[in-house]
Design an enzyme around this catalytic site. Structure first.
Site, PDB file in Angstrom:
ATOM      1  NE  ARG A 126      33.024 -26.394  29.674  1.00 16.59           N
ATOM      2  CZ  ARG A 126      33.014 -25.233  29.275  1.00 16.59           C
ATOM      3  NH1 ARG A 126      32.553 -24.212  29.685  1.00 16.59           N
ATOM      4  NH2 ARG A 126      33.996 -24.823  28.413  1.00 16.59           N
ATOM      5  CE1 TYR A 180      26.752 -40.441  51.038  1.00 15.12           C
ATOM      6  CE2 TYR A 180      27.351 -38.379  49.817  1.00 15.12           C
ATOM      7  CZ  TYR A 180      27.443 -39.695  50.144  1.00 15.12           C
ATOM      8  OH  TYR A 180      28.346 -40.456  49.228  1.00 15.12           O
ATOM      9  CG  ASP A 225      20.418 -33.786  50.049  1.00 15.54           C
ATOM     10  OD1 ASP A 225      19.596 -34.439  49.337  1.00 15.54           O
ATOM     11  OD2 ASP A 225      21.691 -34.230  49.784  1.00 15.54           O
TER      12      ASP A 225
HETATM   13  N1  PLP Z   1      22.756 -36.305  49.374  1.00 12.88           N
HETATM   14  C1  PLP Z   1      22.619 -37.533  49.788  1.00 12.88           C
HETATM   15  C2  PLP Z   1      21.309 -37.470  50.793  1.00 12.88           C
HETATM   16  C3  PLP Z   1      23.117 -38.658  49.559  1.00 12.88           C
HETATM   17  O1  PLP Z   1      22.664 -39.936  49.916  1.00 12.88           O
HETATM   18  C4  PLP Z   1      24.080 -38.762  48.499  1.00 12.88           C
HETATM   19  C5  PLP Z   1      24.499 -39.993  48.386  1.00 12.88           C
HETATM   20  O2  PLP Z   1      24.659 -41.220  48.598  1.00 12.88           O
HETATM   21  C6  PLP Z   1      24.463 -37.631  47.798  1.00 12.88           C
HETATM   22  C7  PLP Z   1      23.870 -36.468  48.274  1.00 12.88           C
HETATM   23  C8  PLP Z   1      25.696 -37.876  47.053  1.00 12.88           C
HETATM   24  O3  PLP Z   1      25.007 -38.092  45.694  1.00 12.88           O
HETATM   25  P1  PLP Z   1      26.064 -38.651  44.629  1.00 12.88           P
HETATM   26  O4  PLP Z   1      26.362 -40.084  45.189  1.00 12.88           O
HETATM   27  O5  PLP Z   1      25.191 -38.696  43.296  1.00 12.88           O
HETATM   28  O6  PLP Z   1      27.110 -37.784  44.382  1.00 12.88           O
END
Ligand code: PLP
Length: 403
Positions: A50, A102, A174
């Site tokens: 971990r 998202y 992001d």
């Molecule tokens: N950020 C964005 C822009 C996404 O499109 C997504 C998932 O579609 C995520 C974060 C979350 O990622 P995960 O599905 O790997 O948890």
């Protein structure tokens, strides 16, 4: 790698042939959950899976080099990567996030705020006045997501990051929709980059994973401490596969974005499509900003079809675009965000964000572009319906989506 190579080289070659044990060319996978100590008083470099794993370390090193970060935590999902950043927010703090982020991110921030951990404001970050007003009360963390999911809105990272930092916030971007192959938010003033590595970075739709990368070594260390503490670190096998996928990131995204550009132009010129959302189109409101801060327009696009095509029948008629959530893989996918990826947002929140019930999102893959165009064309024909319910395409687009 110690020399300064181009990023394409880092992706393709980092850790190749570096295995000290057996001189393996492909970096080996280390699955052991625990490690032998020579002396109980001297902690070895790896003691427990971990806390640290050599395979995960290789992936973290490659991603840090690609994003220009001081350190990286690879986690079990993109959501874990985003949630890790929330460990930096003090109790009762203030978080600002895009109103059209998202859906899972929206759900996470809203749920943690409902628990009283912090206050959250969801803001249209393309709106100067709304953003400035949100920052007026101060902020501990600001999340930027550009291009946004699913409307491909573009936020001026440099400008928004500077404003957020002036208000005292840690700025997180992001970068899932583009990957470091097309956008480097740390160079534009952000403190942290997060990824759903499930998408372009792994690129093969066979791993769910995430990464949190910090520009500053102290923040990177704090994130690594929290990741070990909360146990969100990624699995060795997933890290192995993701490093393997990363090898081809640059050629994959180049080929996929070339096709996406052609598809966007074709749909833009097609009367059966009411509106196309793709930052590479000259009429996209974020086109100039995207051209400045991105090194390509990516392979994601969304579309509102005109009244003469049934959107559900259209996606069902597609043969090469599989109806599925996720994006950025080698294969073309299509989804209806309102019913799928953004279903966890309330209908009202989706309306505010401009995400209509009929919006269609494409992730363009590596199939031949002409086959993808032909597939879209046959699906548009198959889904054509009789009398339009709306008087004009413009009227339909206006009711379908305000964004
Ligand atoms: N950020 C964005 C822009 C996404 O499109 C997504 C998932 O579609 C995520 C974060 C979350 O990622 P995960 O599905 O790997 O948890």
């Amino acid at each position: 790698m110690t020399e300064a190579y181009r990023r394409e080289t880092t992706a393709a070659a980092r850790a190749v042939g570096a295995d000290p044990g057996h001189r393996a060319v492909a970096p080996p996978i280390h699955l052991s959950a625990t490690y032998r100590w020579e002396d109980p008083r001297i902690k070895p470099s790896y003691d427990y899976g971990r806390s640290g794993n050599p395979t995960r370390t290789e992936l973290q090193g490659a991603l840090a080099e690609l994003e220009g970060a001081a350190g990286c935590v690879v986690s079990g999902s993109g959501m874990a990567a985003i949630d890790l950043t929330l460990c930096l927010v003090p109790a009762g703090g203030r978080v600002i996030a895009p109103h059209d982020c998202y859906g899972g991110t929206y759900r996470l921030f809203e749920a943690r705020a409902r628990k009283g951990q912090f206050d959250v404001a969801f803001v249209d970050q393309t709106d100067d006045a709304a953003y400035e007003q949100a920052l007026q009360g101060g902020a501990d963390l600001v999340l930027i997501e550009t291009p946004s999911n699913p409307l491909l809105r573009i936020v001026d990272i440099e400008r928004r990051a500077a404003q957020a930092k002036a208000a005292g916030a840690i700025v997180v971007a992001d970068n899932t929709f583009l990957s470091p192959a097309r956008q480097r938010p740390l160079e534009l003033g952000c403190d942290i980059v997060v990824h759903s590595t499930t998408k372009f970075i792994n690129g093969h739709s066979d791993v769910v994973g995430g990464a949190t990368l910090a520009k500053d070594a102290a923040i990177a260390e704090e994130l690594a401490w929290w990741a070990n503490c909360t146990g969100v670190t990624g699995a060795a096998f997933d890290s192995y596969l993701t490093l393997r996928g990363l090898r081809t990131l640059f050629p994959r995204i180049a080929a996929q974005e070339a096709s996406a550009g052609v598809i966007a132009e074709r749909l833009h010129a097609d009367k059966r499509a009411a509106r196309v959302y793709y930052p590479g189109l000259k009429n996209h409101p974020g086109h100039d900003t995207a051209a400045r801060q991105q090194s390509g327009f990516g392979s994601m696009l969304s579309v509102e079809l005109g009244p003469e095509v049934d959107p559900i029948e259209f996606v069902k008629a597609l043969r090469l675009f599989t109806i599925a959530e996720s994006l950025g893989g080698f294969e073309s996918l299509v989804c209806l965000p309102a019913a799928m990826t953004h279903a966890s947002m309330s209908p009202e929140a989706r309306r505010t964000a401009g995400i209509s019930e009929t919006l269609i999102r494409f992730s363009v893959g590596l199939e031949h572009c002409d086959d993808l165009l032909a597939d879209i064309d046959q699906a548009l024909a198959a889904a054509a319906r009789g009398a339009p319910a709306y008087a004009s395409t413009e009227q339909y687009a206006a009711t379908a989506c305000s964004g």
